[in-house]
Design a protein around this motif. Sequence first.
Motif, mmCIF file in Angstrom:
data_model
loop_
_atom_site.group_PDB
_atom_site.id
_atom_site.type_symbol
_atom_site.label_atom_id
_atom_site.label_comp_id
_atom_site.label_asym_id
_atom_site.label_seq_id
_atom_site.Cartn_x
_atom_site.Cartn_y
_atom_site.Cartn_z
ATOM 1 N N SER A 1 -36.359 8.888 58.742
ATOM 2 C CA SER A 1 -37.252 8.943 59.901
ATOM 3 C C SER A 1 -38.619 9.495 59.525
ATOM 4 O O SER A 1 -39.656 8.999 59.995
ATOM 5 C CB SER A 1 -36.623 9.791 61.003
ATOM 6 O OG SER A 1 -35.456 9.180 61.505
ATOM 7 N N VAL A 2 -38.630 10.521 58.689
ATOM 8 C CA VAL A 2 -39.915 11.051 58.207
ATOM 9 C C VAL A 2 -40.681 9.960 57.466
ATOM 10 O O VAL A 2 -41.877 9.741 57.706
ATOM 11 C CB VAL A 2 -39.690 12.268 57.295
ATOM 12 C CG1 VAL A 2 -41.000 12.678 56.605
ATOM 13 C CG2 VAL A 2 -39.129 13.438 58.082
ATOM 14 N N ALA A 3 -39.982 9.268 56.565
ATOM 15 C CA ALA A 3 -40.644 8.221 55.786
ATOM 16 C C ALA A 3 -41.214 7.140 56.691
ATOM 17 O O ALA A 3 -42.349 6.679 56.509
ATOM 18 C CB ALA A 3 -39.660 7.616 54.787
ATOM 19 N N ALA A 4 -40.449 6.713 57.692
ATOM 20 C CA ALA A 4 -40.895 5.644 58.580
ATOM 21 C C ALA A 4 -42.173 6.033 59.316
ATOM 22 O O ALA A 4 -43.140 5.252 59.382
ATOM 23 C CB ALA A 4 -39.784 5.298 59.570
ATOM 24 N N LEU A 5 -42.196 7.223 59.881
ATOM 25 C CA LEU A 5 -43.374 7.646 60.638
ATOM 26 C C LEU A 5 -44.588 7.812 59.744
ATOM 27 O O LEU A 5 -45.677 7.312 60.049
ATOM 28 C CB LEU A 5 -43.084 8.950 61.376
ATOM 29 C CG LEU A 5 -44.301 9.563 62.098
ATOM 30 C CD1 LEU A 5 -44.855 8.606 63.151
ATOM 31 C CD2 LEU A 5 -43.932 10.908 62.720
ATOM 32 N N ARG A 6 -44.417 8.506 58.626
ATOM 33 C CA ARG A 6 -45.586 8.799 57.788
ATOM 34 C C ARG A 6 -46.135 7.531 57.138
ATOM 35 O O ARG A 6 -47.355 7.396 56.982
ATOM 36 C CB ARG A 6 -45.220 9.843 56.733
ATOM 37 C CG ARG A 6 -44.795 11.188 57.306
ATOM 38 C CD ARG A 6 -45.718 11.693 58.393
ATOM 39 N NE ARG A 6 -45.311 12.995 58.916
ATOM 40 C CZ ARG A 6 -45.673 13.486 60.075
ATOM 41 N NH1 ARG A 6 -46.474 12.784 60.876
ATOM 42 N NH2 ARG A 6 -45.257 14.680 60.471
ATOM 43 N N VAL B 1 -28.621 5.324 64.867
ATOM 44 C CA VAL B 1 -30.079 5.442 64.867
ATOM 45 C C VAL B 1 -30.419 6.895 65.196
ATOM 46 O O VAL B 1 -30.211 7.366 66.305
ATOM 47 C CB VAL B 1 -30.711 4.479 65.885
ATOM 48 C CG1 VAL B 1 -32.227 4.684 65.925
ATOM 49 C CG2 VAL B 1 -30.386 3.032 65.526
ATOM 50 N N GLY B 2 -30.915 7.601 64.187
ATOM 51 C CA GLY B 2 -31.109 9.042 64.281
ATOM 52 C C GLY B 2 -30.247 9.802 63.302
ATOM 53 O O GLY B 2 -30.394 11.012 63.121
ATOM 54 N N GLY B 3 -29.328 9.080 62.626
ATOM 55 C CA GLY B 3 -28.544 9.674 61.543
ATOM 56 C C GLY B 3 -27.821 10.951 61.939
ATOM 57 O O GLY B 3 -27.257 11.074 63.024
ATOM 58 N N MET C 1 -42.428 19.310 64.372
ATOM 59 C CA MET C 1 -41.936 17.988 64.739
ATOM 60 C C MET C 1 -40.560 18.051 65.401
ATOM 61 O O MET C 1 -40.271 17.290 66.339
ATOM 62 C CB MET C 1 -41.871 17.095 63.509
ATOM 63 C CG MET C 1 -43.211 16.706 62.932
ATOM 64 S SD MET C 1 -44.171 15.657 64.027
ATOM 65 C CE MET C 1 -43.094 14.238 64.192
ATOM 66 N N LEU C 2 -39.708 18.933 64.934
ATOM 67 C CA LEU C 2 -38.337 19.022 65.431
ATOM 68 C C LEU C 2 -38.185 20.024 66.565
ATOM 69 O O LEU C 2 -37.094 20.232 67.078
ATOM 70 C CB LEU C 2 -37.385 19.379 64.285
ATOM 71 C CG LEU C 2 -37.298 18.328 63.167
ATOM 72 C CD1 LEU C 2 -36.468 18.845 62.001
ATOM 73 C CD2 LEU C 2 -36.719 17.012 63.681
ATOM 74 N N THR D 1 -33.036 15.314 68.844
ATOM 75 C CA THR D 1 -32.639 14.349 67.831
ATOM 76 C C THR D 1 -33.862 13.590 67.341
ATOM 77 O O THR D 1 -34.934 13.604 67.968
ATOM 78 C CB THR D 1 -31.616 13.359 68.397
ATOM 79 O OG1 THR D 1 -32.209 12.678 69.512
ATOM 80 C CG2 THR D 1 -30.358 14.075 68.863
ATOM 81 N N LEU D 2 -33.725 12.894 66.248
ATOM 82 C CA LEU D 2 -34.855 12.170 65.660
ATOM 83 C C LEU D 2 -35.363 11.055 66.566
ATOM 84 O O LEU D 2 -36.523 10.644 66.466
ATOM 85 C CB LEU D 2 -34.449 11.616 64.297
ATOM 86 C CG LEU D 2 -34.169 12.692 63.246
ATOM 87 C CD1 LEU D 2 -33.389 12.115 62.082
ATOM 88 C CD2 LEU D 2 -35.463 13.339 62.767
ATOM 89 N N THR D 3 -34.528 10.579 67.464
ATOM 90 C CA THR D 3 -34.974 9.549 68.403
ATOM 91 C C THR D 3 -35.920 10.115 69.449
ATOM 92 O O THR D 3 -36.547 9.348 70.191
ATOM 93 C CB THR D 3 -33.773 8.889 69.103
ATOM 94 O OG1 THR D 3 -32.985 9.902 69.744
ATOM 95 C CG2 THR D 3 -32.914 8.137 68.097
ATOM 96 N N LYS D 4 -36.037 11.438 69.515
ATOM 97 C CA LYS D 4 -36.953 12.073 70.464
ATOM 98 C C LYS D 4 -38.267 12.493 69.803
ATOM 99 O O LYS D 4 -39.180 12.958 70.498
ATOM 100 C CB LYS D 4 -36.300 13.327 71.074
ATOM 101 C CG LYS D 4 -34.885 13.147 71.580
ATOM 102 C CD LYS D 4 -34.794 12.223 72.773
ATOM 103 C CE LYS D 4 -33.365 12.192 73.301
ATOM 104 N NZ LYS D 4 -33.190 11.268 74.435
ATOM 105 N N ASN D 5 -38.371 12.367 68.477
ATOM 106 C CA ASN D 5 -39.600 12.802 67.801
ATOM 107 C C ASN D 5 -40.008 11.806 66.725
ATOM 108 O O ASN D 5 -40.711 10.837 67.022
ATOM 109 C CB ASN D 5 -39.449 14.234 67.258
ATOM 110 C CG ASN D 5 -38.067 14.518 66.679
ATOM 111 O OD1 ASN D 5 -37.701 13.997 65.632
ATOM 112 N ND2 ASN D 5 -37.288 15.353 67.361
ATOM 113 N N TYR D 6 -39.562 11.998 65.483
ATOM 114 C CA TYR D 6 -40.024 11.138 64.391
ATOM 115 C C TYR D 6 -39.812 9.655 64.687
ATOM 116 O O TYR D 6 -40.737 8.843 64.561
ATOM 117 C CB TYR D 6 -39.292 11.488 63.098
ATOM 118 C CG TYR D 6 -39.827 12.694 62.361
ATOM 119 C CD1 TYR D 6 -40.975 12.599 61.560
ATOM 120 C CD2 TYR D 6 -39.182 13.919 62.441
ATOM 121 C CE1 TYR D 6 -41.446 13.701 60.863
ATOM 122 C CE2 TYR D 6 -39.652 15.032 61.751
ATOM 123 C CZ TYR D 6 -40.793 14.918 60.962
ATOM 124 O OH TYR D 6 -41.266 16.002 60.273
#
Length: 536
Positions: free
Chosen positions: A17-22, A82-84, A127-128, A204-209
Amino acid sequence: MSSDIDWLVVGSGFGGSVAALRLAEKGYDVCVMEKGRRFDDHDFAENAWQADRLLWAPLAGLRGIMAMTPLKHVTVLSGVGVGGGSLVYGNTLYTPHSDDFYRHPQWADLADWRTELTPHFATAKRMLGVTTFVGEGPSENLLAEIAGDLGCSDRVHTTDVGVFFGTPGVTVADPYFDGAGPARTGCVRCGQCMLGCRHNAKNTLTKNYLHLAERAGVRVEAERTVVDIRPLGAADGSDGYAVTTQRSGAWIRRDRRTVTTHGVVVAGGALGTTTLLQKLREKGSLPHLSHRLGHLVRTNSEAIVAVISDDPDADLRTDIAITTSVHPDDQTHFTNNTYGAGGNAMGLTFGPLTGGRLRILQFILAVLRHPTRWLLPSRLRDWSRRSVVFTIMQSTDTALRLRRGHFGLVTTDKGDGDLPEGDLPIARRIAESAVRHLGGHASTAVTESLLARPTTAHILGGAVMAADRVHGVVDRHHRAFGYQNLLITDGAAIPANPGVNPSLTITAMAEEAMSHVPEKSSRADGAQRTHLEAAR
């Protein structure tokens, strides 16, 4: 050579998720392939008996958020979807404190990692949405009493977590990213975080990154398993890669598809990443990967024990999954874990606490001494309300080797260091102390009880960072030795046991890795990134 997309990311957990956003912020066209399904909040299990929503075993028709993988020396729990791992983890987000991690010989000469990672830990926390839990109850008091028995009463504190507390049950506009994030709802303190948050409170990552990444144009394809990554043209991948995927868990109609991409980020979790890359090296798709692939697999030197009260009226549930931490020494950290009202079925995975030699005999004798405790279905009645699970983690230098055995099945061997122990002395002391204060009886995972095989929810390593391919799989910037534009940004790259829950560490290290990827020159104006500035 032209490609369908700029970057393909394998996996949507903390590293992916970090990689996708950045990458999207840097102007690249990005696609994420996730083998698990996409969950809305109401899709999560209401209780642990709903195995199809909780467990991941697609060949058996189970498409939930947690995979359980038994290996020779350890049983691995990992997140899927999705969100691992953010879907199923206990919200806990800690920065490692021990020099055992930052100065481990595997990577100590590559950078001053405590200094290098500090700003990235700060970014990951923003971010989290990291905050400190506030609250007190029977479970928290029990940990304070155990800490007193261990002589470390001054080393007890409540946990740093990724939860939006707000006003319980009240939904408000995005409180984190100046309106760029989704609306959020205040935590109702049901304690069922590890079953999946049904109340829009868990960060969860679906709420941020991932939310921000998709808003930036990243495409996330769920229930697609990557089965091949092969260089196009030049053998080192400098001309790009062909990535083949298929429907996850399909027996027939696998719907194989191939997409070409300039670069690949592999972030399928330590177990998924390592086994995928081993398969691809063996079949000749990525033959130049280091032969250190699969080495230095870590379990966070973890042990899991539980104590169940015999008082039918006991209520040890906590407001969220994990509320309290104790650090009895510089290498050890343990927490309380509860499942709220819905975790009774988890009691099936626990058996009598055993240790030392002849464990099977100890197990049998314990069951014969207390048959009603272990054999009757009534033992699961209110198990979740009457129990506390303790997760014990250490930064000690234990390791395994992960490899593909007969018929391609994954197995483990002894690694470069000592094997992770199946019976940590400190775990037994914690359990014994808890029984003294609480009454009841101690328990541990059945595989540990019978086979001395520890259980970990924090598997790491397998494709670790090093100075060269003789000693590791990726370089100081997470680039795979032998290939261009092939990165590994998840827990597989982490070279040492952090001794605390590793989610924040994976996130921070992925942030550091992505900071070295250059902007896409053709989109240097940053037009796609104007709405993402608040995420920085």
